[in-house]
Every structure is written in structure tokens, then in C-alpha cells.
Design a protein around this motif. Structure first.
Motif, PDB file in Angstrom:
ATOM      1  N   THR A 112       6.029  -1.052   2.139  1.00 18.33           N
ATOM      2  CA  THR A 112       7.494  -0.917   2.100  1.00 18.33           C
ATOM      3  C   THR A 112       7.976   0.530   2.089  1.00 18.33           C
ATOM      4  OG1 THR A 112       7.503  -1.013  -0.305  1.00 18.33           O
ATOM      5  CG2 THR A 112       7.892  -3.090   0.909  1.00 18.33           C
ATOM      6  N   ASP A 113       7.121   1.475   1.658  1.00  9.11           N
ATOM      7  CA  ASP A 113       7.599   2.838   1.403  1.00  9.11           C
ATOM      8  C   ASP A 113       8.765   2.774   0.411  1.00  9.11           C
ATOM      9  OD1 ASP A 113       7.797   5.541   1.515  1.00  9.11           O
ATOM     10  OD2 ASP A 113       8.586   5.653   3.555  1.00  9.11           O
ATOM     11  N   HIS A 114       8.634   1.867  -0.559  1.00  4.33           N
ATOM     12  CA  HIS A 114       9.710   1.638  -1.541  1.00  4.33           C
ATOM     13  C   HIS A 114      10.050   2.940  -2.265  1.00  4.33           C
ATOM     14  CE1 HIS A 114      11.992  -0.740  -4.482  1.00  4.33           C
ATOM     15  NE2 HIS A 114      11.453   0.026  -5.411  1.00  4.33           N
ATOM     16  N   PRO A 170       0.799  -1.239   0.000  1.00  3.96           N
ATOM     17  CA  PRO A 170       0.000   0.000   0.000  1.00  3.96           C
ATOM     18  C   PRO A 170       0.825   1.278   0.000  1.00  3.96           C
ATOM     19  CG  PRO A 170       0.080  -0.919   2.211  1.00  3.96           C
ATOM     20  CD  PRO A 170       0.882  -1.859   1.338  1.00  3.96           C
ATOM     21  N   HIS A 171       2.156   1.171  -0.142  1.00  3.25           N
ATOM     22  CA  HIS A 171       2.974   2.384   0.006  1.00  3.25           C
ATOM     23  C   HIS A 171       4.268   2.252  -0.802  1.00  3.25           C
ATOM     24  CE1 HIS A 171       4.671   5.488   3.132  1.00  3.25           C
ATOM     25  NE2 HIS A 171       5.043   5.787   1.893  1.00  3.25           N
ATOM     26  N   VAL A 172       4.237   2.735  -2.032  1.00  2.00           N
ATOM     27  CA  VAL A 172       5.462   2.743  -2.856  1.00  2.00           C
ATOM     28  C   VAL A 172       5.575   4.090  -3.578  1.00  2.00           C
ATOM     29  CG1 VAL A 172       5.431   0.240  -3.221  1.00  2.00           C
ATOM     30  CG2 VAL A 172       4.364   1.725  -4.925  1.00  2.00           C
ATOM     31  N   HIS A 173       6.811   4.455  -3.906  1.00  2.00           N
ATOM     32  CA  HIS A 173       7.060   5.713  -4.640  1.00  2.00           C
ATOM     33  C   HIS A 173       7.931   5.383  -5.845  1.00  2.00           C
ATOM     34  CE1 HIS A 173       5.848   8.271  -1.149  1.00  2.00           C
ATOM     35  NE2 HIS A 173       6.444   7.347  -0.414  1.00  2.00           N
ATOM     36  N   MET A 174       7.321   4.967  -6.944  1.00  2.00           N
ATOM     37  CA  MET A 174       8.093   4.751  -8.172  1.00  2.00           C
ATOM     38  C   MET A 174       8.287   6.106  -8.857  1.00  2.00           C
ATOM     39  SD  MET A 174       8.389   1.555  -7.905  1.00  2.00           S
ATOM     40  CE  MET A 174       7.544   0.209  -7.066  1.00  2.00           C
ATOM     41  N   VAL A 229       0.828   6.195   7.848  1.00  2.00           N
ATOM     42  CA  VAL A 229       1.873   5.418   7.159  1.00  2.00           C
ATOM     43  C   VAL A 229       3.121   5.296   8.026  1.00  2.00           C
ATOM     44  CG1 VAL A 229       1.100   6.039   4.831  1.00  2.00           C
ATOM     45  CG2 VAL A 229       2.839   7.455   5.955  1.00  2.00           C
ATOM     46  N   HIS A 230       3.948   4.391   7.649  1.00  6.05           N
ATOM     47  CA  HIS A 230       5.288   4.127   8.200  1.00  6.05           C
ATOM     48  C   HIS A 230       5.464   4.503   9.682  1.00  6.05           C
ATOM     49  CE1 HIS A 230       6.042   8.335   7.158  1.00  6.05           C
ATOM     50  NE2 HIS A 230       6.393   8.111   5.907  1.00  6.05           N
ATOM     51  N   VAL A 231       4.658   3.880  10.530  1.00  3.91           N
ATOM     52  CA  VAL A 231       4.822   4.093  11.977  1.00  3.91           C
ATOM     53  C   VAL A 231       6.120   3.410  12.402  1.00  3.91           C
ATOM     54  CG1 VAL A 231       3.862   3.631  14.266  1.00  3.91           C
ATOM     55  CG2 VAL A 231       2.340   4.241  12.359  1.00  3.91           C
ATOM     56  N   PHE A 254      -6.484   9.875   0.261  1.00  3.98           N
ATOM     57  CA  PHE A 254      -5.803  11.160   0.036  1.00  3.98           C
ATOM     58  C   PHE A 254      -4.654  11.283   1.024  1.00  3.98           C
ATOM     59  CE2 PHE A 254      -9.910  11.298  -1.756  1.00  3.98           C
ATOM     60  CZ  PHE A 254      -9.717  11.961  -2.959  1.00  3.98           C
ATOM     61  N   LYS A 255      -3.445  11.470   0.471  1.00  2.00           N
ATOM     62  CA  LYS A 255      -2.236  11.437   1.296  1.00  2.00           C
ATOM     63  C   LYS A 255      -1.797  12.852   1.634  1.00  2.00           C
ATOM     64  CE  LYS A 255       1.953   9.981   2.754  1.00  2.00           C
ATOM     65  NZ  LYS A 255       2.997   9.433   1.926  1.00  2.00           N
ATOM     66  N   VAL A 256      -1.620  13.105   2.914  1.00  2.83           N
ATOM     67  CA  VAL A 256      -1.115  14.415   3.334  1.00  2.83           C
ATOM     68  C   VAL A 256       0.160  14.238   4.153  1.00  2.83           C
ATOM     69  CG1 VAL A 256      -3.310  15.653   3.256  1.00  2.83           C
ATOM     70  CG2 VAL A 256      -2.713  14.366   5.313  1.00  2.83           C
TER      71      VAL A 256
HETATM   72 ZN    ZN Z   1       6.371   7.137   1.527  1.00  2.00          ZN
END
Ligand code: ZN
Ligand code: URP
Ligand code: ZN
Length: 437
Positions: free
Chosen positions: A314-316, A59-63, A238-240, A149-151
Motif C-alpha cells: 500500500t505504501d501506507h 510489504p510497504h508501510v510507513h507508520m 517498490v510502487h511501480v 535494504f531500502k534505498v
Molecule cells: Zn513508501
């Protein structure tokens, strides 16, 4: 194309049983407890000794994320290729507009960029400013099926919002029936600390971590929960990474507030000792929030086991070493982020399931089912049942390997998990009913 998967043990969020799976037209057509006849199928996969999982959902990647040091080094093609090799068949990335650009226009551009993805791909959409049109843009995104919606509470100079605008976004999203996804770090306090360290000549990567202590995360978590409560808005944090954050999340959940939490393999498996050493060794571990103490790792495992945390993403966001190296003399210039999309399932299986920290059913929830439910993809995804999409992982629980930057499929010349041994790996990966790995 009719595919038969024979003799595997199906694992879902609540079940574990041996059965054959018949796949047709990209969907699971039938699950049979008595053996099916192989001759009737175009393709037969023998899954004896293997588990069958619903395809992983990250649920969390940054390509292809823009940064002053260049784009994150995996684009949608290379990053999704690596994801498939690790058993992840769906990615949730981000739409981040430029200032002045509408959310819907940014969404259209991002959909074009993502057209090379080999996995399924959907998006959280980031309002990076509050404008007269933002409320309407949020509604339009929801009408198009994009409901999260991501803030950001950090990165105030680029994408971060102040509390007033955070509240406005939360109210608009809540009214339109969406969910707010949030990066919790006290951006202003961190900015002061960063600048103080550099002004005093403290420029190495360890000061990245020291300028973002645990309380700068947990105070932001507390504030975000208060704002979401005021706005009656469901919240996904995210990413706690910090143990102090977990108490705020638990309290809100116990009071019935819709607060979900995600952590990442890096916070479960690595700690801040990675910042001791020369730049070459420490810069690859610069990410936000930073790696924490061993006690934080233990608290996060406990939170996976007791259900406080619902997902592992992963916050890839990998960068080549040459990109990290632009911050050799100033940690503030090191692009934040690490890779890991390929290793999420293997790491969580090895260090979670095999070390009895989580059960197999919890593993399925954390890697697939809960993300599918929270982000509206269930029951088509996150599930092994008749009628669901045939995105499946045939998992060999005894395959062993050691992660390395030379053998991984991620487009990056470093790997923060290099040298870590994993047990359990995908034997086959099926997406839309097709064998893709
Ligand atoms: Zn991220
Ligand atoms: O360091 C990180 N996590 N980089 C990616 C962007 C973000 O904050 O999630
Ligand atoms: Zn973040």
C-alpha cells in the motif's frame, strides 16, 4: 487454546478446497477434509460460505514516518489496528537512520516504536549514506534476520543516494546475501522540474504530478536494474506506477535477473484526474510517484495478471489534511503519502478477482504468498498448511460496503478511496491463533 474453523473454502497460491482447520498453540495443527467434531474445541468459528486466506502481508508501510509537516498520522498501534480490520496480519515497515546513526542503532529504536503494533511487524533497513562502516552494519542487520535494504533514488536532500553509493550498497547487500528494495525516481531531474514550476508561479498539487512524469520513474527503473545487474544483487522495485517501467522489468526478468516488482492499489484504481480541482480536493492525492493516466492503470493490471508484478503493497503513509495544507502555496511542502493499509485486500478482491482481472490464487500470491517468499517469511506465513502460523482471514465474499473517512479505522481525516464500493470483507481475522477481529 484449541480453535476449529469449520466449512470454509481454503485458498492458497495454487489450491482451492473445502476443509476444516484445527488451530492450536498459534499454529495450524491440522487441515481435515472430513468434518471435525466441534465439542473437542475451546472455540469454533463457522466459515460456511467464506474463503480462508493466509493473513495479508503488506510489504510497504510507513507508520509514524517523520516529515517536515509532522509524523505520518498512523502510528504502529493505529495503523496495525486498521490493517487487521482489512485482513492484513503482517506489516513490513522501514528503519530510516538519521545521518551519522548506525543502521543497527536505528533498528533498535524502530523496534521500540513498533512494540505497540497489533500485527506482526518487520522492517526493510535504509542505508541513507555510504560510510566506512556501512558494509559491516549491513552484515550485522542480516545476522539479526533483517535481509532487505531500502534505498531511494529520489529525495536526495534527505535519504536519497547517488549512483556510486547505490552501487556500493548493492554490492555489500549482495555479498551478505540480502536484497535491495528501491524507490525509483530520477531525483535530480525531478528537483529541477519542481523548482522551475514554482519559480513560474505554478504551485498547485497538479504540478507535483507534472514534475514527476512517467519517464522519471522508468529511467530510474532502468538504471536501478543495470546497477543491480552489475552488483549481482536481487532487486525489489517498490510502487511501480508507470507503464514504461514495466518493459524494463519484463526484459530483466526474461533475461533471468532477479528483479521483483510491487505496485499499489492507488496506481491500479485512481488516475491523475484527481489533481484537477481546488487544493482541498487535490492535496490528499499528493504522493510519489504521483497518480498516472488510465492507460498506466490498465498496463499495471496486465502486469499483475501476467506475473511481471509480484506484490501489491500500500505504501501506507497518511497525513491529516492540516498537514497536507502546509503546502497550500507550494506543492513542494505537501508531505508525500496516502493511506490504504485497511483497504488493500477488499480493493484487489473487488476490482481484481470479481472483475476477472486476476484469479483467486493470484490474489493470494499478490497479497500474501509472494511477499512471504521474497522477504523470507514463507512457509510460516503466506500459506495455509499444517505447521504454518495461524494468521488467517475468514473472508466473506458477498459483504458490501463503501469506503469512507468516517468509518475507516485509519487515523486520517481523508481517505483517497472514499466513495469507492467494495464487495468482500473479512468476517474474522485470526492472528497467532487468536480471533482479533
Ligand atoms: Zn513508501
Ligand atoms: O509519497 C509517498 N510514497 N510517501 C512515502 C514515502 C515513499 O516514497 O515511499
Ligand atoms: Zn517510495
Amino acid at each position: 487454546m484449541k480453535l476449529l474453523i469449520k466449512n470454509g473454502v481454503i485458498i492458497t497460491e495454487s489450491d482451492q478446497y473445502q476443509a476444516d482447520i484445527i488451530v492450536s498453540g498459534g499454529r495450524i495443527h491440522e487441515i481435515r477434509k472430513e468434518a471435525a467434531t466441534s465439542e473437542l474445541f475451546d472455540q469454533v468459528v463457522e466459515a460456511n460460505g467464506c474463503y480462508i486466506f493466509p493473513g495479508g502481508i503488506d510489504p510497504h508501510v510507513h507508520m509514524h514516518l517523520p516529515s517536515p509537516a509532522g509524523f505520518s498520522s498512523d502510528d504502529f498501534f493505529s495503523g496495525s489496528h486498521a490493517a487487521l480490520f482489512g485482513g492484513t496480519t503482517t506489516l513490513i515497515d522501514f528503519v530510516t537512520p538519521c545521518r551519522g546513526q548506525s543502521l543497527t542503532e536505528a533498528l533498535d529504536r524502530r523496534l521500540e516504536e513498533a512494540s505497540s503494533a497489533l500485527t506482526h511487524c518487520t522492517f526493510h533497513i535504509s542505508p541513507i549514506e555510504w560510510r566506512d562502516s556501512t558494509k559491516d552494519e549491513i552484515s550485522k542487520c542480516i545476522d539479526r534476520g533483517f535481509k532487505s535494504f531500502k534505498v531511494y533514488m529520489a529525495y536526495k536532500q534527505t535519504v536519497g543516494l547517488n549512483d556510486d553509493h547505490l552501487l556500493k550498497v548493492m554490492q555489500a547487500v549482495a555479498q551478505a546475501g540480502g536484497l535491495v528494495v528501491i524507490h525509483c525516481e530520477m531525483g535530480d531531474e525531478i528537483e529541477v522540474l519542481r523548482n522551475q514550476y514554482v519559480a513560474n508561479g505554478n504551485t498547485e498539487p497538479i504540478y507535483h504530478a507534472l514534475s514527476r512524469p512517467g519517464h522519471t520513474e522508468s529511467e530510474a527503473v532502468k538504471r536501478a536494474i543495470e546497477l543491480a545487474d552489475q552488483a549481482l544483487c536481487p532487486l525489489y522495485i517498490v510502487h511501480v506506477s508507470a507503464k514504461e517501467s514495466l518493459e524494463h522489468i519484463r526484459t530483466a526478468q526474461q533475461q533471468g535477473q532477479r528483479v521483483y516488482a510491487e505496485t499499489c492499489p492507488q496506481y491500479l484504481l485512481l488516475d491523475d484526474r484527481k489533481y484537477d480541482g481546488p487544493f482541498e480536493q487535490t492535496a490528499p492525492y499528493v504522493l510519489s510517484p504521483p497518480l498516472r493516466k488510465p492507460a498506466d492503470k490498465e498496463a499495471l493490471w496486465q502486469a499483475l495478471s501476467d506475473g511481471t508484478i509480484q506484490t501489491v503493497g500500500t505504501d501506507h503513509c497518511p497525513f491529516m489534511f492540516s498537514q497536507k495544507a502546509v503546502g497550500r502555496d507550494d506543492f513542494r511542502k505537501i508531505p508525500n503519502g496516502v493511506g490504504g493499509v485497511e483497504h488493500r485486500l477488499a480493493l484487489l478482491f473487488t476490482y481484481g478477482v470479481l472483475q476477472n482481472r486476476i484469479t483467486l490464487n493470484q490474489f493470494i500470491k499478490l497479497t500474501s504468498t509472494n511477499a512471504a517468499t521474497i522477504f523470507g517469511l514463507f512457509p510460516a506465513k503466506g500459506n495455509v498448511s499444517a505447521g504454518a502460523d495461524a494468521d488467517l482471514v475468514i473472508w466473506n465474499p458477498v459483504t458490501q460496503c463503501t469506503i469512507s473517512a468516517t468509518s475507516h479505522h485509519q487515523n486520517c481525516d481523508t481517505n483517497i478511496y472514499a466513495g469507492i464500493a467494495v464487495e468482500g470483507f473479512p468476517e474474522y481475522v485470526i492472528k497467532d491463533g487468536q480471533l482479533v477481529v
